[in-house]
Motif scaffolding. Sequence first.
Motif, PDB file in Angstrom:
ATOM      1  N   LEU A 250       0.833  -1.207   0.000  1.00 46.51           N
ATOM      2  CA  LEU A 250       0.000   0.000   0.000  1.00 46.51           C
ATOM      3  C   LEU A 250       0.863   1.250   0.000  1.00 46.51           C
ATOM      4  N   ALA A 251       1.906   1.242   0.831  1.00 45.44           N
ATOM      5  CA  ALA A 251       2.796   2.398   0.923  1.00 45.44           C
ATOM      6  C   ALA A 251       3.445   2.694  -0.423  1.00 45.44           C
ATOM      7  N   VAL A 252       3.848   1.649  -1.124  1.00 47.82           N
ATOM      8  CA  VAL A 252       4.445   1.836  -2.452  1.00 47.82           C
ATOM      9  C   VAL A 252       3.430   2.443  -3.415  1.00 47.82           C
ATOM     10  N   GLY A 253       2.181   1.958  -3.364  1.00 48.30           N
ATOM     11  CA  GLY A 253       1.155   2.513  -4.229  1.00 48.30           C
ATOM     12  C   GLY A 253       0.908   3.983  -3.968  1.00 48.30           C
ATOM     13  N   SER A 254       0.851   4.360  -2.693  1.00 48.14           N
ATOM     14  CA  SER A 254       0.654   5.771  -2.343  1.00 48.14           C
ATOM     15  C   SER A 254       1.840   6.614  -2.792  1.00 48.14           C
ATOM     16  N   ALA A 255       3.041   6.080  -2.613  1.00 47.87           N
ATOM     17  CA  ALA A 255       4.234   6.812  -3.038  1.00 47.87           C
ATOM     18  C   ALA A 255       4.263   6.969  -4.560  1.00 47.87           C
ATOM     19  N   GLN A 256       3.831   5.938  -5.284  1.00 51.45           N
ATOM     20  CA  GLN A 256       3.755   6.037  -6.745  1.00 51.45           C
ATOM     21  C   GLN A 256       2.806   7.150  -7.161  1.00 51.45           C
ATOM     22  N   ARG A 257       1.658   7.237  -6.489  1.00 50.47           N
ATOM     23  CA  ARG A 257       0.702   8.307  -6.813  1.00 50.47           C
ATOM     24  C   ARG A 257       1.309   9.676  -6.519  1.00 50.47           C
ATOM     25  N   ALA A 258       2.000   9.807  -5.388  1.00 52.17           N
ATOM     26  CA  ALA A 258       2.639  11.081  -5.048  1.00 52.17           C
ATOM     27  C   ALA A 258       3.697  11.453  -6.083  1.00 52.17           C
ATOM     28  N   LEU A 259       4.442  10.451  -6.545  1.00 52.08           N
ATOM     29  CA  LEU A 259       5.443  10.691  -7.597  1.00 52.08           C
ATOM     30  C   LEU A 259       4.777  11.138  -8.887  1.00 52.08           C
ATOM     31  N   ASP A 260       3.725  10.436  -9.298  1.00 53.34           N
ATOM     32  CA  ASP A 260       3.038  10.791 -10.537  1.00 53.34           C
ATOM     33  C   ASP A 260       2.477  12.214 -10.475  1.00 53.34           C
ATOM     34  N   GLU A 261       1.886  12.566  -9.344  1.00 52.20           N
ATOM     35  CA  GLU A 261       1.354  13.922  -9.185  1.00 52.20           C
ATOM     36  C   GLU A 261       2.487  14.952  -9.241  1.00 52.20           C
ATOM     37  N   SER A 262       3.628  14.603  -8.669  1.00 54.10           N
ATOM     38  CA  SER A 262       4.770  15.521  -8.656  1.00 54.10           C
ATOM     39  C   SER A 262       5.324  15.740 -10.060  1.00 54.10           C
ATOM     40  N   VAL A 263       5.475  14.662 -10.805  1.00 54.71           N
ATOM     41  CA  VAL A 263       6.001  14.774 -12.168  1.00 54.71           C
ATOM     42  C   VAL A 263       5.055  15.604 -13.044  1.00 54.71           C
ATOM     43  N   ALA A 332       5.942  11.523   0.021  1.00 58.07           N
ATOM     44  CA  ALA A 332       4.801  12.433   0.150  1.00 58.07           C
ATOM     45  C   ALA A 332       5.256  13.817   0.574  1.00 58.07           C
ATOM     46  N   ASP A 333       6.231  13.878   1.468  1.00 53.77           N
ATOM     47  CA  ASP A 333       6.763  15.169   1.896  1.00 53.77           C
ATOM     48  C   ASP A 333       7.410  15.903   0.719  1.00 53.77           C
ATOM     49  N   LEU A 334       8.180  15.187  -0.075  1.00 50.34           N
ATOM     50  CA  LEU A 334       8.781  15.788  -1.266  1.00 50.34           C
ATOM     51  C   LEU A 334       7.713  16.234  -2.260  1.00 50.34           C
ATOM     52  N   ALA A 335       6.616  15.483  -2.347  1.00 48.28           N
ATOM     53  CA  ALA A 335       5.536  15.854  -3.265  1.00 48.28           C
ATOM     54  C   ALA A 335       4.927  17.201  -2.880  1.00 48.28           C
ATOM     55  N   VAL A 336       4.718  17.403  -1.585  1.00 41.88           N
ATOM     56  CA  VAL A 336       4.219  18.695  -1.130  1.00 41.88           C
ATOM     57  C   VAL A 336       5.232  19.786  -1.458  1.00 41.88           C
ATOM     58  N   ARG A 352      -3.651  15.239   0.768  1.00 45.14           N
ATOM     59  CA  ARG A 352      -4.321  14.083   1.371  1.00 45.14           C
ATOM     60  C   ARG A 352      -3.347  12.925   1.546  1.00 45.14           C
ATOM     61  N   ILE A 353      -2.544  12.662   0.533  1.00 44.39           N
ATOM     62  CA  ILE A 353      -1.575  11.563   0.620  1.00 44.39           C
ATOM     63  C   ILE A 353      -0.622  11.786   1.788  1.00 44.39           C
ATOM     64  N   TYR A 354      -0.167  13.018   1.960  1.00 40.87           N
ATOM     65  CA  TYR A 354       0.756  13.363   3.049  1.00 40.87           C
ATOM     66  C   TYR A 354       0.169  12.965   4.395  1.00 40.87           C
ATOM     67  N   ARG A 355      -1.129  13.209   4.591  1.00 44.18           N
ATOM     68  CA  ARG A 355      -1.784  12.849   5.854  1.00 44.18           C
ATOM     69  C   ARG A 355      -2.087  11.354   5.928  1.00 44.18           C
ATOM     70  N   ASP A 356      -2.527  10.794   4.827  1.00 46.67           N
ATOM     71  CA  ASP A 356      -2.913   9.379   4.818  1.00 46.67           C
ATOM     72  C   ASP A 356      -1.752   8.454   5.160  1.00 46.67           C
ATOM     73  N   VAL A 357      -0.599   8.684   4.552  1.00 50.63           N
ATOM     74  CA  VAL A 357       0.496   7.719   4.700  1.00 50.63           C
ATOM     75  C   VAL A 357       1.144   7.771   6.069  1.00 50.63           C
ATOM     76  N   ARG A 358       0.919   8.860   6.810  1.00 53.14           N
ATOM     77  CA  ARG A 358       1.552   8.944   8.133  1.00 53.14           C
ATOM     78  C   ARG A 358       1.120   7.811   9.048  1.00 53.14           C
ATOM     79  N   LEU A 359      -0.100   7.350   8.885  1.00 51.35           N
ATOM     80  CA  LEU A 359      -0.610   6.272   9.730  1.00 51.35           C
ATOM     81  C   LEU A 359       0.062   4.936   9.429  1.00 51.35           C
TER      82      LEU A 359
END
Length: 386
Positions: A250-263, A332-336, A352-359
């Motif tokens: 799950l963490a990898v999936g969230s990080a992939q989304r954060a990367l895609d949004e960043s790019v 996620a932090d880098l994405a922000v 949202r990802i930044y908050r979600d992944v902290r858990l």
Amino acid sequence: MTDVSAEDFGYVLEQVRGFIRREVVPRENEIMANDRIPDDLRAAAAEMGLFGYAVPEEWGGLGLNLAQDVELAFEFGYTTLAFRSMFGTNNGIAGQVLVGFGTDEQKKAWLPRIASGQVVASFALTEPGAGSNPAGLRTRARRDGADWVIDGQKRFITNAPVAGLFVVFARTSEPAAGNPGISVFLVPSETPGVSVGPKDAKMGQEGAWTADVAFDDVRVPAEAMVGDEVSGYRAAMTSLARGRVHIAGLAVGSAQRALDESVAYAATNTQGGQPIGAFQLVQAMLADQYTGVAAGRAMVREAARAYVSGEDRRIAPSAAKLFCTEMACQVADLAVQVHGGTGYMKEIPVERIYRDVRLLRLYEGTSEIQRLIVGGGLLKQQAASS
């Protein structure tokens, strides 16, 4: 139990990926605002078999093994984690206790309904004084004639407000050599003495419901016990180890989304008349994100392979969860940071990802617990080989 073929699983993966990208991603802000998964998405997930994808086919599930499970986890992580949370306990820590340790009668009574989504199962382990280490459990079960009577308080129990079944961990004796004194019981939510508190108000993961659960003189028959009196702790550890690999996915999936949004943001948003992606420091952040995601994906796949083969069901799961959840928070932090002030705004995916992944660094064993498991496990291996 036979494994699902690569061809059949490829079809399942394609359907899940398409559904999440087309149907769930566009409704993330709706889910966040309403703090709930819409009924039509829940019904669609049940129709696709997602409430029981890791339940064996003989009990009505899809029968995916962990190596296939994590490929789905990459997809579930790509959107709001509340979507996966809706059926995560059925396939994961709650359902796997039944799959791995339940009697045929218990499986027959519960697994088909769990696999269909008719019943939501909750894993009731965490307490105010016992979280990542179940050895501190205070909930107790005492014999009374042929029955067991359970008393205690559980905290942060995922899906508790909608659960039909609680998989409850309780102390039945004092710890002794070879016997942690912890047993597991199947407790229907309507059992007298079971009460669920109000939904927790969390930092993130809106739509993923957790709550306290109290057990006050809850009487269950002897056949409600899973396994025997000494197997409860092993059931917990086995289910958590499997779940940790899934959480890493799950963490990898969230990080992939954060990367895609960043790019996408770096390629289209400008500063001084040129895309911000033209700046080398922004490219460096993208590079760090990509490297973390790629390393995490490989680590999850290797941990899942080792779990399925039986080669490693302790150290690798903890190492994967440790690395991937920490990595996801960094990505996620880098994405922000890439988004600048925009990334701090509500309804922007990376906020949202930044908050979600902290858990992810907290549940199913904190990062600190994973470090203890990995370090201690390595030393035990060394001692055994000496």
